[in-house]
Design an enzyme around this catalytic site. Structure first.
Site, PDB file in Angstrom:
ATOM      1  N   GLY A 253       0.733  -1.113  -0.007  1.00  0.00           N
ATOM      2  CA  GLY A 253      -0.149   0.049  -0.007  1.00  0.00           C
ATOM      3  C   GLY A 253       0.843   1.328  -0.041  1.00  0.00           C
ATOM      4  CB  ALA A 254       4.377   2.006   0.280  1.00  0.00           C
ATOM      5  N   GLY A 255       2.893   2.839  -2.362  1.00  0.00           N
ATOM      6  CA  GLY A 255       2.637   3.345  -3.545  1.00  0.00           C
ATOM      7  C   GLY A 255       1.378   3.955  -3.728  1.00  0.00           C
ATOM      8  CG  ASP A 256      -1.820   1.484  -3.572  1.00  0.00           C
ATOM      9  OD1 ASP A 256      -1.543   1.651  -4.970  1.00  0.00           O
ATOM     10  OD2 ASP A 256      -1.938   0.448  -3.051  1.00  0.00           O
TER      11      ASP A 256
END
Length: 313
Positions: A253-256
């Site tokens: 979820g980091a990129g999101d």
């Protein structure tokens, strides 16, 4: 009027969370799916968001709908498929928190979204419209996605695209690149990881790779670099923000979070006329910090920070 409408997959991430006394891997059922994650991240940071997609008629689908609603995401265009189950992804982690995915999606409810199920009215009422490449892997969702993107763009939305490459959802890398490159001309903002940049350009240098992507007619390119931070390019304007040192829980979820946070900082600006180098750098630095907080925790949506947390209040 929405700040962001996001379309695509929503699923359950069965994420490795430890082992029991017998050495059996334990999994936590976390809400996930990159477009849904991004909508939640942006909502937590003050954006008005909506999600378009499909879940199954099952407990997982009910849980995902409830999670989005609890996080302030409008689910009025989120549908329930009467036949196919909610898609599952098994997420395992290595010693550094990096992920590997196995999908139970052949088909899954998310792949069953049809073009005629996406209402025109919602597409005409947003600043940003977001999609990713996972929804391009199978029909009818592929056709529905591209149709919705074109309708939103015609209605005046700025289009954001995250290739979000997952190798085991494609027959081969060549097919993935072909579908991603066919969709890229629709994008006003392209967000890629360093691995995706290399896949699409054959280049590992972010300054050169981002230029190659921008030369394809994309106004704004963002490249996330993991622990090394992120960079941005708008025409000849290029900059890089260093990474933030955190103890990694997992990177899911980091990129999101990064993209949702970035859009939350530029939602009042015209991306083609009002974003100079200083504004871009501030937005990328904010997004980088938000993503760092997410990686310091476990899960995707559950790990995403509030505005007060990113600002250190």
């Amino acid at each position: 009027m929405y700040d962001i409408i996001s379309l695509g997959e929503i699923l359950i991430d069965l994420t490795q969370c430890g082992v029991n006394e017998q050495g059996v891997v334990q999994l936590a059922a976390n809400p996930g799916g990159a477009p849904a994650n991004m909508a939640v991240a942006a909502s937590r940071l003050g954006c008005r968001t909506a999600f378009i997609g499909k879940v199954g008629r099952d407990a997982f689908g009910d849980s995902l709908r409830k999670t989005l609603q609890e996080n302030g995401v409008d689910t009025s265009a989120m549908l329930t498929d009467p036949v196919q189950p909610t898609t599952l992804a098994v997420v395992t982690l290595d010693a550094t928190g990096e992920r590997s995915f196995s999908f139970y999606r052949n088909p899954g409810a998310d792949t069953m979204l049809r073009a005629d199920e996406v209402p025109q009215a919602i597409l005409e009422n947003t600043k940003f419209f977001h999609f990713g490449s996972v929804s391009l892997t199978a029909d009818p969702e592929r056709t529905a996605t591209l149709d919705a993107v074109r309708r939103a763009k015609k209605a005046g939305a700025a289009i954001t695209f995250d290739p979000n490459y997952r190798a085991n959802l494609w027959p081969n890398a060549e097919t993935a690149v072909e579908q991603i490159e066919a969709a890229m001309p629709l994008a006003d903002i392209l967000k890629v990881s360093d691995e995706e940049m290399e896949l699409l350009t054959g280049c590992t240098d972010p300054e050169v790779g981002s230029r190659k992507l921008a030369e394809r007619g994309i106004p704004l390119v963002l490249v996330t670099l993991g622990a090394d931070g992120a960079c941005y390019r708008m025409g000849d304007v290029y900059g890089k923000v260093d990474g933030i040192a955190v103890k990694v829980g997992d990177t899911n979820g980091a990129g999101d979070t990064f993209l949702g946070a970035f859009l939350s900082r530029i939602k009042e600006a015209d991306i083609l006329t009002e974003l100079d180098s200083a504004k871009l750098r501030e937005a990328v630095a904010f997004a980088n910090k938000a993503a760092g907080i997410t990686t310091s925790r476990h899960g995707a949506m559950p790990a995403m920070p509030t505005l007060a947390e990113v600002l250190g209040e």
